[in-house]
Design a protein around this motif. Structure first.
Motif, short mmCIF file in Angstrom:
data_model
loop_
_atom_site.label_atom_id
_atom_site.label_comp_id
_atom_site.label_asym_id
_atom_site.label_seq_id
_atom_site.Cartn_x
_atom_site.Cartn_y
_atom_site.Cartn_z
N SER A 7 -5.10 -4.63 -6.16
CA SER A 7 -5.30 -3.24 -5.76
C SER A 7 -4.64 -2.26 -6.71
O SER A 7 -3.79 -2.64 -7.52
CB SER A 7 -4.75 -3.02 -4.35
OG SER A 7 -3.35 -3.22 -4.33
N PHE A 8 -5.04 -1.01 -6.56
CA PHE A 8 -4.42 0.08 -7.32
C PHE A 8 -4.47 1.35 -6.47
O PHE A 8 -5.42 1.56 -5.72
CB PHE A 8 -5.14 0.32 -8.66
CG PHE A 8 -6.57 0.75 -8.51
CD1 PHE A 8 -6.90 2.10 -8.46
CD2 PHE A 8 -7.59 -0.17 -8.41
CE1 PHE A 8 -8.22 2.51 -8.32
CE2 PHE A 8 -8.91 0.22 -8.27
CZ PHE A 8 -9.23 1.57 -8.23
N PRO A 9 -3.43 2.20 -6.59
CA PRO A 9 -3.48 3.50 -5.90
C PRO A 9 -4.41 4.44 -6.66
O PRO A 9 -4.60 4.30 -7.87
CB PRO A 9 -2.03 3.98 -5.94
CG PRO A 9 -1.44 3.30 -7.13
CD PRO A 9 -2.16 1.98 -7.26
N ALA A 10 -4.97 5.40 -5.97
CA ALA A 10 -5.92 6.33 -6.57
C ALA A 10 -5.34 7.03 -7.80
O ALA A 10 -6.03 7.24 -8.80
CB ALA A 10 -6.39 7.35 -5.54
N LEU A 79 -9.65 -11.78 -3.08
CA LEU A 79 -10.25 -13.00 -3.62
C LEU A 79 -9.55 -14.21 -3.01
O LEU A 79 -8.36 -14.14 -2.70
CB LEU A 79 -10.10 -13.06 -5.15
CG LEU A 79 -10.69 -11.90 -5.95
CD1 LEU A 79 -10.44 -12.13 -7.44
CD2 LEU A 79 -12.17 -11.75 -5.68
N GLU A 80 -10.28 -15.30 -2.85
CA GLU A 80 -9.70 -16.55 -2.37
C GLU A 80 -9.69 -17.52 -3.54
O GLU A 80 -10.75 -17.86 -4.08
CB GLU A 80 -10.51 -17.11 -1.21
CG GLU A 80 -9.84 -18.30 -0.57
CD GLU A 80 -10.48 -18.67 0.75
OE1 GLU A 80 -9.76 -19.19 1.62
OE2 GLU A 80 -11.70 -18.46 0.92
N TRP A 90 -7.78 -13.19 -12.68
CA TRP A 90 -8.76 -12.26 -12.11
C TRP A 90 -8.21 -10.84 -12.07
O TRP A 90 -8.92 -9.87 -12.36
CB TRP A 90 -9.20 -12.72 -10.72
CG TRP A 90 -10.24 -13.79 -10.76
CD1 TRP A 90 -10.05 -15.12 -10.55
CD2 TRP A 90 -11.63 -13.62 -11.04
NE1 TRP A 90 -11.24 -15.79 -10.68
CE2 TRP A 90 -12.23 -14.90 -10.98
CE3 TRP A 90 -12.43 -12.52 -11.33
CZ2 TRP A 90 -13.58 -15.10 -11.19
CZ3 TRP A 90 -13.79 -12.72 -11.54
CH2 TRP A 90 -14.35 -13.99 -11.48
N ALA A 91 -6.92 -10.69 -11.71
CA ALA A 91 -6.30 -9.37 -11.68
C ALA A 91 -6.33 -8.74 -13.08
O ALA A 91 -6.59 -7.54 -13.22
CB ALA A 91 -4.87 -9.44 -11.17
N SER A 92 -6.13 -9.55 -14.09
CA SER A 92 -6.19 -9.06 -15.47
C SER A 92 -7.59 -8.59 -15.82
O SER A 92 -7.77 -7.54 -16.45
CB SER A 92 -5.74 -10.16 -16.43
OG SER A 92 -5.85 -9.73 -17.75
N ASP A 101 -3.65 -0.42 -14.30
CA ASP A 101 -2.86 -1.54 -13.79
C ASP A 101 -3.28 -1.88 -12.36
O ASP A 101 -3.72 -1.02 -11.61
CB ASP A 101 -1.38 -1.18 -13.80
CG ASP A 101 -0.83 -0.94 -15.20
OD1 ASP A 101 -1.51 -1.29 -16.18
OD2 ASP A 101 0.28 -0.39 -15.29
N GLN A 102 -3.11 -3.15 -12.03
CA GLN A 102 -3.44 -3.64 -10.69
C GLN A 102 -2.22 -4.33 -10.10
O GLN A 102 -1.48 -5.01 -10.82
CB GLN A 102 -4.58 -4.65 -10.76
CG GLN A 102 -5.85 -4.13 -11.39
CD GLN A 102 -6.59 -3.17 -10.51
OE1 GLN A 102 -6.86 -3.45 -9.35
NE2 GLN A 102 -6.96 -2.02 -11.06
N GLU A 103 -2.01 -4.17 -8.80
CA GLU A 103 -0.98 -4.93 -8.10
C GLU A 103 -1.62 -6.20 -7.57
O GLU A 103 -2.77 -6.18 -7.10
CB GLU A 103 -0.42 -4.15 -6.91
CG GLU A 103 0.46 -3.00 -7.31
CD GLU A 103 1.10 -2.33 -6.10
OE1 GLU A 103 1.99 -1.52 -6.33
OE2 GLU A 103 0.71 -2.60 -4.94
N LEU A 104 -0.88 -7.29 -7.61
CA LEU A 104 -1.34 -8.56 -7.07
C LEU A 104 -0.40 -8.97 -5.96
O LEU A 104 0.82 -9.01 -6.15
CB LEU A 104 -1.37 -9.63 -8.16
CG LEU A 104 -1.73 -11.04 -7.68
CD1 LEU A 104 -3.18 -11.10 -7.21
CD2 LEU A 104 -1.48 -12.06 -8.77
#
Length: 113
Positions: A7-10, A79-80, A90-92, A101-104
């Motif tokens: 996820s990522f914040p707006a 994702l599973e 996948w996050a990358s 950037d994405q949080e995992l």
């Protein structure tokens, strides 16, 4: 297999207008690849045009979310996957496609869900 939240914040999605169509195309392509790989569970963004409500334990409803919490917005993908390493990969891919950037995070296992 574990479920992972990517996820990522707006506010993290700071993309120039002339790149936005490419971000949409590239991010949708990664999601299609996740679906084809059989790892996609759910994804989407919070509809910021619909305000949150807080539903209390006694059933009461109040406008707004938790007053002490930061706003919940942005984009989310679940994702599973069999390993954290695959979740990081996948996050990358999603971070590259979205240009932010994405949080995992890993969901805790609940045998009843």
């Amino acid at each position: 297999m574990a479920k992972y939240l990517i996820s990522f914040p707006a506010a993290a999605m700071d993309v120039p207008d002339d790149e936005f169509d490419a971000v949409v195309r590239d991010s949708h392509a990664v999601i299609e690849e996740a679906k084809a790989a059989g790892v996609y569970v759910f994804g989407g963004g919070i509809n910021e045009d619909v305000p949150p409500v807080l539903v209390s334990a006694d059933g009461g409803v109040a406008e707004g979310g938790y007053p002490w919490a930061p706003p919940l917005n942005g984009g989310f993908t679940v994702l599973e996957l069999p390993t954290r390493e695959e979740a990081l990969a996948w996050a990358s891919r999603i971070a590259t496609a979205c240009r932010c950037d994405q949080e995992l995070r890993e969901f805790g296992f609940d045998p009843h869900s």
